[in-house]
Write a protein that holds these residues in place. Sequence first.
Motif, short mmCIF file in Angstrom:
data_model
loop_
_atom_site.label_atom_id
_atom_site.label_comp_id
_atom_site.label_asym_id
_atom_site.label_seq_id
_atom_site.Cartn_x
_atom_site.Cartn_y
_atom_site.Cartn_z
N LEU A 94 42.31 -2.20 57.96
CA LEU A 94 42.46 -2.74 56.60
C LEU A 94 41.77 -4.10 56.51
O LEU A 94 41.50 -4.75 57.52
CB LEU A 94 43.95 -2.89 56.27
N ASN A 95 41.51 -4.47 55.25
CA ASN A 95 40.99 -5.82 55.03
C ASN A 95 42.03 -6.85 55.48
O ASN A 95 43.23 -6.59 55.46
CB ASN A 95 40.69 -6.03 53.54
N MET A 96 41.53 -8.04 55.87
CA MET A 96 42.44 -9.08 56.35
C MET A 96 43.38 -9.57 55.24
O MET A 96 44.46 -10.07 55.49
CB MET A 96 41.64 -10.27 56.90
N ASP A 97 42.94 -9.38 53.97
CA ASP A 97 43.77 -9.90 52.87
C ASP A 97 44.76 -8.87 52.34
O ASP A 97 45.38 -9.07 51.31
CB ASP A 97 42.87 -10.42 51.74
N ALA A 98 44.93 -7.74 53.03
CA ALA A 98 45.86 -6.72 52.54
C ALA A 98 47.29 -7.21 52.62
O ALA A 98 47.71 -7.77 53.62
CB ALA A 98 45.70 -5.45 53.40
N LYS A 99 48.01 -7.01 51.51
CA LYS A 99 49.38 -7.49 51.47
C LYS A 99 50.34 -6.36 51.75
O LYS A 99 49.96 -5.18 51.82
CB LYS A 99 49.65 -8.10 50.09
N THR A 100 51.62 -6.68 51.89
CA THR A 100 52.64 -5.70 52.24
C THR A 100 52.69 -4.57 51.23
O THR A 100 52.83 -3.41 51.58
CB THR A 100 54.03 -6.35 52.32
N GLU A 101 52.56 -4.90 49.90
CA GLU A 101 52.65 -3.80 48.92
C GLU A 101 51.42 -2.90 49.00
O GLU A 101 51.53 -1.68 48.85
CB GLU A 101 52.86 -4.26 47.50
N ASP A 102 50.27 -3.47 49.34
CA ASP A 102 49.08 -2.63 49.54
C ASP A 102 49.33 -1.65 50.69
O ASP A 102 49.00 -0.46 50.62
CB ASP A 102 47.87 -3.50 49.90
N ILE A 103 49.93 -2.21 51.72
CA ILE A 103 50.18 -1.39 52.91
C ILE A 103 51.15 -0.25 52.60
O ILE A 103 50.92 0.90 52.96
CB ILE A 103 50.71 -2.27 54.06
N ASP A 104 52.22 -0.59 51.87
CA ASP A 104 53.19 0.45 51.50
C ASP A 104 52.55 1.53 50.65
O ASP A 104 52.79 2.73 50.84
CB ASP A 104 54.36 -0.18 50.73
N ARG A 105 51.72 1.07 49.69
CA ARG A 105 51.06 2.01 48.80
C ARG A 105 50.15 2.96 49.60
O ARG A 105 50.19 4.19 49.46
CB ARG A 105 50.25 1.24 47.75
N LEU A 106 49.37 2.37 50.49
CA LEU A 106 48.46 3.17 51.33
C LEU A 106 49.24 4.16 52.19
O LEU A 106 48.86 5.32 52.35
CB LEU A 106 47.66 2.24 52.23
N HIS A 107 50.33 3.66 52.76
CA HIS A 107 51.15 4.50 53.63
C HIS A 107 51.61 5.76 52.90
O HIS A 107 51.50 6.88 53.41
CB HIS A 107 52.37 3.70 54.11
N LYS A 108 52.09 5.56 51.64
CA LYS A 108 52.55 6.69 50.83
C LYS A 108 51.40 7.65 50.54
O LYS A 108 51.51 8.86 50.68
CB LYS A 108 53.15 6.17 49.51
N GLN A 109 50.28 7.02 50.13
CA GLN A 109 49.08 7.79 49.77
C GLN A 109 48.64 8.68 50.94
O GLN A 109 48.37 9.88 50.78
CB GLN A 109 47.96 6.80 49.43
N LEU A 110 48.61 8.09 52.11
CA LEU A 110 48.15 8.83 53.29
C LEU A 110 49.13 9.94 53.66
O LEU A 110 48.72 11.06 53.97
CB LEU A 110 48.00 7.87 54.48
N ALA A 111 50.43 9.61 53.58
CA ALA A 111 51.44 10.58 53.97
C ALA A 111 51.41 11.81 53.06
O ALA A 111 51.72 12.92 53.50
CB ALA A 111 52.82 9.94 53.94
N GLN A 112 50.97 11.60 51.79
CA GLN A 112 50.94 12.74 50.84
C GLN A 112 49.63 13.49 50.86
O GLN A 112 49.49 14.54 50.24
CB GLN A 112 51.22 12.21 49.43
N HIS A 113 48.64 12.93 51.56
CA HIS A 113 47.32 13.58 51.59
C HIS A 113 47.41 14.97 52.23
O HIS A 113 48.04 15.13 53.29
CB HIS A 113 46.32 12.71 52.37
N PRO A 114 46.84 16.00 51.58
CA PRO A 114 46.99 17.37 52.10
C PRO A 114 46.34 17.59 53.48
O PRO A 114 46.77 18.47 54.23
CB PRO A 114 46.30 18.24 51.03
#
Lengths: 302, 224
Positions: free
Chosen positions: A67-87
């Motif tokens: 991830l980019n160095m400036d990624a914040k906790t909410e970005d990380i949570d959002r990405l985590h969800k996105q990835l977990a739902q990816h088919p």
Amino acid sequence: MTRAFAQHLGVLRAVLRRMFSSKLAGSLNILVIGIALSLPAGMYMLLQNAQGLVAQLSGTPQISLFLNMDAKTEDIDRLHKQLAQHPAVAGVEFVARAQALEQLKQGTGLSDLISGLQQNPLPDAFVVHPKPGDAQSLDALRGELAKLSKVSEAQLDSAWAYKLEALLKFGRLAVLILASLLSLALIAVTFNTIRLQILTQRDEIEVAKLIGATDGFIRRPFLYFGATQGLFGGIMAWLIVAASLLLLNRQLGALSQLYASQFTLHPLSFGDSLSLLLFSVYLGWLGAWLSVARHLSQIEPH
Amino acid sequence: MWLIYFFKMITFNQVHKRYPGGYEALKNVSFDIAEGEMVFLTGHSGAGKSTLLKLIAAIERPNSGSVLVNNQNIGALKGGALPYLRRNLGIIFQDHKLLFDRNVFDNVLLPLQICGFEHRESGKRVRAALDKVGLLKREKSNPIALSGGEQQRLCIARAIVNRPSILLADEPTGNLDAAYAREIMAIFNSFHQVGATLLISTHDESVLQDSGVRRLVLKEGVLQ
């Protein structure tokens, strides 16, 4: 039936007697065939080992998302969800930058150097386990994940394994070419051996034809000789490969100890060993058959 | 009388044999040999005696005419049937054609191996054949250690071990003195008595004199 069987056994006995009556010439031939066959067989064995290694390593391909160095906790949570739902994703793990640094400290001998750092240079990362697929679909997934926001880089960890796979394909082709050429050489060796035998047994063949021997009867000992010589050559090749493996493994043991890993070469499998023997028997038989077909018709009683 | 002609073993019908190069070995030769008959084939060397025997054994083929052996036309015989014809012939060669890489016993064994005889049965037969020609005590010797007469008898033993119905002999007494020649003729007579058909090529007057056997005389390829 039993009579025919006894007759074949008798021919085989005579062939073996003849083969071992000329110890030097016979064993030289067997050695030549053994060496010729051991080269492709040995290379094949090494390739099989490399193949096993690749399968082991690339069996669970991973995609690392940095991830980019400036990624914040909410970005990380959002990405985590996105990835977990990816088919196409089977699982996902988050590796925080602090955790990654700790792993680096422990895993390598660089803790002193790392302690000296002013700040943690590592980014947050996700380790994505894709669902099984071929190299192309994995690469497509990697490209897709790389485009997600806040992702600076996506790496397919098994990319090198696919390159190695391609290299192995090249190696297999090389073995195939080598095996074909040396098979021809083996056929030529047998052809010539049988030719000499036919010439020295000219009188016997002529007399046998005169007193009612069928072509099959005359051909049989030569074919058996070719096949038997092929069998012994195959056994010799197997022994050469096995002995080389023993030496290599001893050396490899010392080497892998230095790298703190356990790696030994596996011998030819039972099936492969059997194929080697059958193939060499077949080649010997074929060489003899060609020689007999070529030379026997030239001997006619007069 | 017609019965003898009914069981014809060997028949030549207007047979011509010309060798490559144009040499005419046999010209218009016709004759019959009945089953169980013993016949002498005589003539000077070069008259075509050997060629005639070779035609019977299908070592050579006629250019025209037909050769029948046991009612089989040799000229029309396929390659695969040839071995089975020859198994029915015992051939005694002028040059013996013995194999010097094996002993006397194994030389006589060869025809039985070719026919696929059982081990024990063939051992008995080999010894019987050797006994008949008086070589039983030499079975372990190499044929090269035998005298000319013994080699000839060994060749006969090999020809008869398979009990063929026809025996062909090419100059069997060629280089032998009279005593040996008589011995060998006695062996042939004993086969004649048990019903074999014999064709013996010879120009040995001593052999020809003391028998009332039918003769075929060849002169420059023509039957007289």
